[in-house]
Design a protein around this motif. Structure first.
Motif: not given
Ligand SMILES: Nc1nc2c(ncn2[C@@H]2O[C@H](COP(=O)(O)OP(=O)(O)O)[C@@H](O)[C@H]2O)c(=O)[nH]1
Ligand SMILES: [Mg+2]
Length: 568
Positions: A101-103, A114-116, A119-121, A123-125, A162-167
């Motif tokens: 998604k971020s990529t 957006s950080t791709a 590594l799973r960050p 907490t990330r807005r 909008l780059d949403a968090p992982d579902l």
């Protein structure tokens, strides 16, 4: 604005960049192609609101009421509605962890917003990226509360990604936010991979979207070329099963181990699709459907207003004509008074008598036998003693010029308030403040006039010297010597002002050069009184220079309407 569950996505108004003219009157400075309907309605509203009716002419009350009605209609109905319809569509990029998604978002923007990464960050807005020109239109969007906002010129206007968090984030708060953001979305861009499209969770979420009628597009990411036909067929089948057969499907081929942005060619179909969503044609359809009626209804209102504005401009032009006529009469009188010797009256004539009395500096300049008497020393002495005469001339000329100005004002005001005078005349009379610089201008002009004395006398003497009559030439030289430049100039100025004795003396001293000098100085003074009177006309003219009274004030409103029509 946000799409409520169950509503169709709201289409953005326009995707092309534009600039907002600083000066709202500069309607033609912005290319039409870059004007949105919202811009055009806002411009029209601003111009309508700014429309003043400075002249009290028949029908003015109705015109003001119609302006206020139009401002209300535009400001309270059309602008808010169009603003709502113009807000960018929020496209939420959703999917499972590591789907890309971020990529994808970064690749669509063309830089890492957006950080791709693997590594799973924790907490990330979530990141929302949009075009800088959409900032204001987005500012009230509820989704903004929980995202980091990035404005980037590379984004197409009318779309916010909008780059949403992982579902399926391990963090519950992230999962919640992912679902909440989907609710706020106008459109879902669902990213899945060849390896993961079979997972149950995404399909459950998608099922919810179908039930709510949200629009969805699929991105099948990281597909090994060899398995593409199979995977693609499989996925299309699943989409059909899930009631998503109409949704676009984009395939991004796998490039092997990969970091950073995807090549532009891999994401360009998605980019084109986003641009199309944001494009002005779609927007026109939506807005046209909704607002065409209200916009068409504006026409007679604006026409009526433009006519009222035109009536103001016409009245102003008629007032101008009346003022010009009145001014011509007043200027004629002023010139008559100069030619009649007004400047010579009073103190100047008294001073002349004093100076030319037997004991005065200008007494006995000419002998009984008509000979000029006096040495160069006398000339210096006499030059030094004519100062008071020149001062008297300055004061008298100042007073005469001021009187001419005052009289011009009276005549112009009388023409304005005449019961049979032009419509709107009293408004101009009321708005016209009596010029405070009349005295300053008059005194400057008077001093300017006397300052011409020496130059004019010299020029008159130099012009066509009478070389043949050497006796006369000799007498002129003697006169110059015996009176000095300033002495001769003072006599010439007094002659120009209308002192008959001064003119006679001047002719005796320097014959035809004296006539020429006196005449030229009188012409100069006549010119100055004309200029003084013209100042009054200019002062009242400034009242009429109001942009609301300009010839093109009405056409500007009509042009605004034409621009609006062109955009519908
Ligand atoms: N091989 C390949 N790797 C990708 C692709 N898209 C993303 N990745 C990598 O997959 C990892 C997760 O990607 P990311 O964009 O962070 O996924 P997200 O969790 O959905 O945001 C990163 O290391 C990316 O570099 C792709 O199309 N091909
Ligand atoms: Mg991510």
């Amino acid at each position: 604005m946000s799409a409520q569950p169950g509503t169709a996505p709201v289409q953005p108004l326009v995707g092309s960049p534009r600039h907002v003219a600083d000066d709202p009157r500069e309607i033609l400075s912005r290319p039409l192609a870059q004007t949105s309907l919202l811009d055009a309605v806002k411009d029209l509203r601003r111009d309508v609101e700014k429309t003043g009716f400075p002249l009290e002419i028949p029908g003015i009350e109705a015109a003001r009421a119609s302006r206020d009605r139009l401002v209300d209609q535009l400001g309270e109905h059309l602008v808010p509605r169009l603003t709502e319809l113009s807000a960018p569509a929020v496209v939420v990029v959703s999917g499972s962890t590591g789907a890309g998604k971020s990529t994808l978002v970064n690749s669509l923007v063309g830089r890492e917003v957006s950080t791709a990464g693997v590594l799973r960050p924790t907490t990330r807005r979530p990141v929302l990226v949009h075009h800088p020109l959409d900032t204001e239109l987005l500012s009230h969007h509820p989704v903004l509360e929980s995202v980091s906002v990035v404005a980037d010129e590379q984004m197409v206007r009318g779309i916010a990604l909008l780059d949403a968090p992982d579902l399926d984030s391990v963090l519950e708060s992230n999962r919640e936010s992912a679902h909440r953001l989907l609710e706020a979305a106008d459109l879902w861009l669902f990213v899945t991979t060849a390896a993961r499209y079979g997972d149950a969770l995404p399909w459950r979420v998608l099922q919810g979207a179908v039930e709510r009628g949200a629009s969805i597009a699929m991105v099948l990411n990281r597909v090994p070329p060899a398995s593409l036909p199979t995977v693609r067929g499989d996925l299309l089948g699943r989409l059909r099963e899930n009631g998503l057969q109409g949704s676009p499907l984009f395939v991004v081929p796998d490039l092997g181990p990969h970091e950073g942005l995807l090549p532009a060619s891999s994401v360009s179909p998605i980019q084109r699709w986003l641009a199309m969503l944001a494009g002005p044609d779609r927007a026109r359809t939506v807005i046209g459907r909704t607002l065409r009626g209200s916009l068409a209804a504006l026409r007679p209102w604006v026409d009526e207003l433009a006519e009222a504005v035109q009536a103001q401009a016409d009245a102003a032009a008629a007032i101008g004509v009346v003022l010009d006529e009145a001014l011509a009469a007043s200027a004629g009188q002023a010139v008559e008074s100069i030619l009649g010797g007004a400047v010579a009256d009073g103190a100047v004539r008294a001073r002349w008598s004093e100076l030319t009395s037997a004991g005065g500096p200008l007494g006995r300049v000419v002998s009984a036998r008509g000979r000029v008497r006096g040495s160069a020393r006398d000339g210096r002495a006499r030059s030094g003693r004519v100062g008071p005469l020149v001062e008297d001339l300055v004061h008298s000329a100042t007073a005469t010029l001021m009187a001419a100005g005052g009289h011009a004002e009276q005549v112009l005001r009388a023409a304005l308030v005449d019961p049979h005078g032009p419509d709107g005349g009293p408004s101009v009379d009321a708005a016209w403040a009596t010029g405070s610089n009349r005295r300053v201008a008059a005194e400057q002009a008077a001093r300017g006039w006397t300052a011409q004395g020496v130059r004019v006398v010299r020029a008159a003497l130099a012009a066509a010297p009478d070389v043949d009559a050497s006796r006369r030439a000799g007498r002129r030289r003697k006169a110059e010597r015996a009176l000095g430049d300033d002495g001769l100039a003072a006599i010439a100025l007094a002659a120009a002002a209308g002192v008959q004795g001064a003119r006679e003396l001047l002719v005796v001293l320097i014959d035809d050069a004296g006539e020429r000098a006196a005449d030229e100085l009188r012409t100069d003074l006549v010119g100055r009184v004309g200029a003084q009177v013209a100042l009054e006309r200019a002062a009242v003219g400034a009242v009429l220079a109001d942009p609301d009274l300009a010839d093109d004030a009405a056409s500007r409103l009509r042009l605004r309407l034409a621009v609006l029509k062109g955009l519908m």
